[in-house]
Design a protein around this motif. Structure first.
Motif, PDB file in Angstrom:
ATOM      1  N   UNK A   1      -2.660   9.140 -10.106  1.00  0.00           N
ATOM      2  CA  UNK A   1      -1.357   9.134  -9.727  1.00  0.00           C
ATOM      3  C   UNK A   1      -1.097   8.316  -8.503  1.00  0.00           C
ATOM      4  N   UNK A   2      -2.000   8.380  -7.622  1.00  0.00           N
ATOM      5  CA  UNK A   2      -1.759   7.818  -6.160  1.00  0.00           C
ATOM      6  C   UNK A   2      -1.742   6.291  -6.511  1.00  0.00           C
ATOM      7  N   UNK A   3      -2.768   5.777  -7.442  1.00  0.00           N
ATOM      8  CA  UNK A   3      -2.953   4.386  -7.745  1.00  0.00           C
ATOM      9  C   UNK A   3      -1.501   3.882  -8.401  1.00  0.00           C
ATOM     10  N   UNK A   4      -1.222   4.767  -9.215  1.00  0.00           N
ATOM     11  CA  UNK A   4       0.142   4.251  -9.925  1.00  0.00           C
ATOM     12  C   UNK A   4       1.291   4.075  -9.042  1.00  0.00           C
ATOM     13  N   UNK A   5       1.394   5.174  -8.059  1.00  0.00           N
ATOM     14  CA  UNK A   5       2.457   4.852  -7.194  1.00  0.00           C
ATOM     15  C   UNK A   5       2.202   3.626  -6.256  1.00  0.00           C
ATOM     16  N   UNK A   6       0.937   3.338  -5.883  1.00  0.00           N
ATOM     17  CA  UNK A   6       0.786   1.917  -4.930  1.00  0.00           C
ATOM     18  C   UNK A   6       0.765   1.037  -5.928  1.00  0.00           C
ATOM     19  N   UNK A   7       0.748   0.721  -7.274  1.00  0.00           N
ATOM     20  CA  UNK A   7       1.006  -0.475  -8.094  1.00  0.00           C
ATOM     21  C   UNK A   7       2.458  -0.462  -8.091  1.00  0.00           C
ATOM     22  N   UNK A   8       3.127   0.492  -8.387  1.00  0.00           N
ATOM     23  CA  UNK A   8       4.651   0.385  -8.532  1.00  0.00           C
ATOM     24  C   UNK A   8       5.236  -0.018  -7.227  1.00  0.00           C
ATOM     25  N   UNK A   9       4.730   0.371  -6.068  1.00  0.00           N
ATOM     26  CA  UNK A   9       5.281  -0.130  -4.853  1.00  0.00           C
ATOM     27  C   UNK A   9       5.035  -1.666  -4.784  1.00  0.00           C
ATOM     28  N   UNK A  10       3.783  -2.226  -5.199  1.00  0.00           N
ATOM     29  CA  UNK A  10       3.479  -3.629  -5.138  1.00  0.00           C
ATOM     30  C   UNK A  10       4.475  -4.336  -6.013  1.00  0.00           C
ATOM     31  N   UNK A  11       4.872  -3.907  -7.361  1.00  0.00           N
ATOM     32  CA  UNK A  11       5.759  -4.407  -8.181  1.00  0.00           C
ATOM     33  C   UNK A  11       6.979  -4.634  -7.573  1.00  0.00           C
ATOM     34  N   UNK A  12       7.614  -3.513  -7.095  1.00  0.00           N
ATOM     35  CA  UNK A  12       8.979  -3.425  -6.487  1.00  0.00           C
ATOM     36  C   UNK A  12       9.035  -4.300  -5.356  1.00  0.00           C
ATOM     37  N   UNK A  13       7.893  -4.793  -4.467  1.00  0.00           N
ATOM     38  CA  UNK A  13       7.754  -5.814  -3.594  1.00  0.00           C
ATOM     39  C   UNK A  13       7.583  -7.233  -4.013  1.00  0.00           C
TER      40      UNK A  13
END
Length: 109
Positions: free
Chosen positions: A57-69
């Motif tokens: 879940x932490x990795x999914x949240x991190x990936x989501x932040x990268x995509x949004x950026x």
């Protein structure tokens, strides 16, 4: 069927788990073969599962932040690159849609 999981000499709470009869039998055989209790094996398995899920879940949240950026590689670019592997016209690795070359470590912060 209901079983209670607890660990001796460690702070713990009781938690009820329902198991299929076949799993209970396999667990008992594994406990016997390993010299551990069924309670220990269940507790260890749950602890490992929770840690794995938290990490995922932490990795999914991190990936989501990268995509949004705006830091990601388009699917079609990645697919083309992967399909070129082992061919005479292997493509260079695809770039981030923002156009910059990123150090993976820098992006993960």
């Amino acid at each position: 069927m209901c079983y209670y999981v607890f660990m001796a000499n460690t702070p713990s709470t009781t938690f009820s788990v329902r198991l299929k009869p076949g799993i209970k039998k396999r667990l008992a055989m594994l406990a016997n073969a390993s010299g551990r209790s069924s309670n220990f094996l269940i507790s260890d398995a749950v602890e490992s599962y929770v840690a794995d899920q938290e990490r995922m879940l932490a990795e999914v949240r991190q990936a989501d932040r990268k995509v949004k950026a705006g830091h990601y590689i388009r699917h079609q670019d990645m697919k083309a690159w992967l399909l070129s592997w082992g061919t005479k016209k292997e493509l260079p690795p695809p770039r981030c849609v923002c156009g910059k070359h990123h150090d993976d470590d820098a992006l993960s912060r």
